[in-house]
Design a protein around this motif. Structure first.
Motif, PDB file in Angstrom:
ATOM      1  N   CYS A   3       0.853  -1.187   0.000  1.00 24.60           N
ATOM      2  CA  CYS A   3       0.000   0.000   0.000  1.00 24.60           C
ATOM      3  C   CYS A   3       0.893   1.243   0.000  1.00 24.60           C
ATOM      4  CB  CYS A   3      -0.914  -0.008   1.225  1.00 24.60           C
ATOM      5  SG  CYS A   3      -1.903   1.490   1.351  1.00 24.60           S
ATOM      6  N   CYS A   8       4.092   3.986   5.963  1.00 23.02           N
ATOM      7  CA  CYS A   8       4.216   2.636   6.533  1.00 23.02           C
ATOM      8  C   CYS A   8       4.493   1.628   5.420  1.00 23.02           C
ATOM      9  CB  CYS A   8       2.927   2.228   7.253  1.00 23.02           C
ATOM     10  SG  CYS A   8       2.733   2.972   8.864  1.00 23.02           S
ATOM     11  N   ALA A  23      -5.668  -3.968   4.839  1.00 26.03           N
ATOM     12  CA  ALA A  23      -5.454  -2.515   4.756  1.00 26.03           C
ATOM     13  C   ALA A  23      -6.274  -1.794   5.821  1.00 26.03           C
ATOM     14  CB  ALA A  23      -5.855  -2.010   3.375  1.00 26.03           C
ATOM     15  N   GLY A  27      -5.905   3.037   3.533  1.00 25.86           N
ATOM     16  CA  GLY A  27      -5.330   2.184   2.504  1.00 25.86           C
ATOM     17  C   GLY A  27      -6.421   1.577   1.630  1.00 25.86           C
TER      18      GLY A  27
HETATM   19  S1  SF4 Z   1      -2.539   3.697   4.588  1.00 23.37           S
HETATM   20 FE1  SF4 Z   1      -2.841   2.037   6.058  1.00 23.37          FE
HETATM   21  S2  SF4 Z   1      -2.540   0.128   4.881  1.00 23.37           S
HETATM   22 FE2  SF4 Z   1      -1.714   1.827   3.667  1.00 23.37          FE
HETATM   23  S3  SF4 Z   1       0.471   1.885   4.153  1.00 23.37           S
HETATM   24 FE3  SF4 Z   1      -0.559   3.333   5.542  1.00 23.37          FE
HETATM   25  S4  SF4 Z   1      -1.031   2.154   7.387  1.00 23.37           S
HETATM   26 FE4  SF4 Z   1      -0.550   0.672   5.771  1.00 23.37          FE
END
Ligand code: SF4
Length: 396
Positions: A3, A8, A23, A27
């Protein structure tokens, strides 16, 4: 897939029978709605084919006397390298969101002024976890559940209520501050500089304004502690970064304490690292003056009406900058490359639709802790940022 909605860069997203698994809400939206609100290729508001839009973009940049390349925090490292080449060829400015976000923190890590660690190491070993001036519940939704507080790790396998000590430092009781109950502490901060001074005094065993002796004692019990610094810390320090880094170094004389930035844009660190490798600075760089300076921040350039053309990639300054700054964009020739039809794209002389990194195009991004991730797109289009930027570069 990975994602790309925040830094993250969660690598455990699965697509199964039309469902998006693992997700967070942001996400999920990012992936499920990627076909919505897409940008169009246009020149002066008229829809054109991609080649015509690229040609018009190159013409604007070639005839500019003071161009800037701005954004790039949501595109891949491969595309960032090409954007930097364009800025270099033009002798122009280059800047990203990190100049008003966490660029100083990343720079200190790259220059090895403070010890840092990976999120995987945090998950496996960290005992005291300090969130300072950052509410990851909103900015990095899975930060605590995937990497820091909640997961069991190699050396932290008894659960967060026994194996972690959470410290939240903020001006108000944010969502994550409300978690600070058992085996945890919430510090309501009014003055971040005074709080850093209190930590420094407590390290030396002296009395201090803020009651931080307990946090120091907890850190001494462990061989791995971490502090995540966010925008609240950056602005609270009022430029006193040296004092804060001195606190981290002093702590490390008695117990390991690592520092990590807690920023939002998916590949901001990738841009910082890429530019740093090439010119030795992480942002706000002028290729004609060959240096980085506060005066070369995108918002400062706009404030001073110092630019006549802007190549804006994967960001929306009309929505994110204060109006008294962004209105100066009206006097600048704008080229926007973005998957989405942003406000900036809608007022740009040239708008170019690109592929969504991670969903429609592959490449590499760098997580907030410096770990490189290879994107695994679910479909592929030829016309991604790399293609578009290569063609613009050829047209200069
Ligand atoms: S939006 Fe949510 S699922 Fe996407 S990278 Fe960030 S924490 Fe992870």
């Amino acid at each position: 897939m990975i994602c790309t909605a925040c830094s993250c860069l969660c690598d455990d997203i699965e697509l199964e029978d039309g469902k998006i698994l693992n997700a967070c809400e942001r996400g999920y939206k990012h992936i499920s709605e990627y076909r919505q609100n897409r940008a169009k290729n246009s020149v002066n508001g008229k829809e054109v084919d991609l080649d015509k839009a690229i040609e018009a973009a190159a013409e604007i940049l070639k005839s500019a006397s003071s161009p800037v390349i701005y954004g790039m925090d949501t595109i891949t490292v491969e595309a960032q390298k090409l954007a930097i080449k364009i800025a270099e060829k033009l002798g122009g400015y280059i800047d990203d969101n990190s100049s008003f976000c966490l660029g100083e923190f990343v720079e200190a890590i790259l220059k090895k002024e403070v010890p840092s660690a990976t999120l995987d190491q945090v998950r496996d070993y960290a005992y005291v976890i300090i969130y300072w001036g950052t509410n990851v519940y909103r900015s990095l939704p899975r930060h605590m559940s995937k990497y820091t507080y909640y997961p069991r790790g190699a050396k932290r396998n008894r659960g967060y209520d026994e194996d972690r000590f959470l410290v939240v430092i903020d001006i108000r009781k944010s969502e994550i501050a409300k978690l600070a109950k058992k085996n945890a502490k919430f510090i309501k901060v009014e003055n971040d500089v005074e709080l850093v001074e209190s930590f420094l005094k407590a390290v030396e065993g002296k009395a201090s304004k803020y009651d931080v002796g307990g946090v120091i004692r907890e850190m001494k019990r462990a061989d791995f502690n971490v502090v995540f610094g966010g925008l609240g810390l950056k602005y609270g320090l009022k430029g006193n970064y040296g004092l804060f880094f001195e606190f981290i170094r002093k702590m490390n004389e008695i117990t390991p304490l690592y520092f990590l930035p807690s920023g939002f844009h998916s590949n901001m660190r990738g841009f910082n690292e890429t530019l740093f490798e090439i010119v030795g600075a992480v942002n706000k760089f002028s290729f004609s003056e060959k240096k980085s300076d506060k005066a070369f921040e995108f918002s400062e350039l706009l404030r001073r009406n110092a630019i006549d053309a802007a190549l804006i990639i994967g960001t929306d300054p009309v929505s994110s900058l204060p109006y008294d700054v962004s209105r100066n964009l009206m006097a600048v020739k704008k080229i926007t490359i973005d998957p989405k039809n942003t406000l900036t794209a809608s007022i740009s002389e040239v708008s170019i639709r690109s592929a969504l990194s991670g969903i429609e195009s592959g490449g590499e991004m760098v997580r907030s802790d410096g770990v490189r991730q290879k994107l695994r797109p679910i479909e592929k289009t030829e016309y991604d940022d790399v293609y578009i930027l290569k063609k613009i570069l050829e047209g200069l």
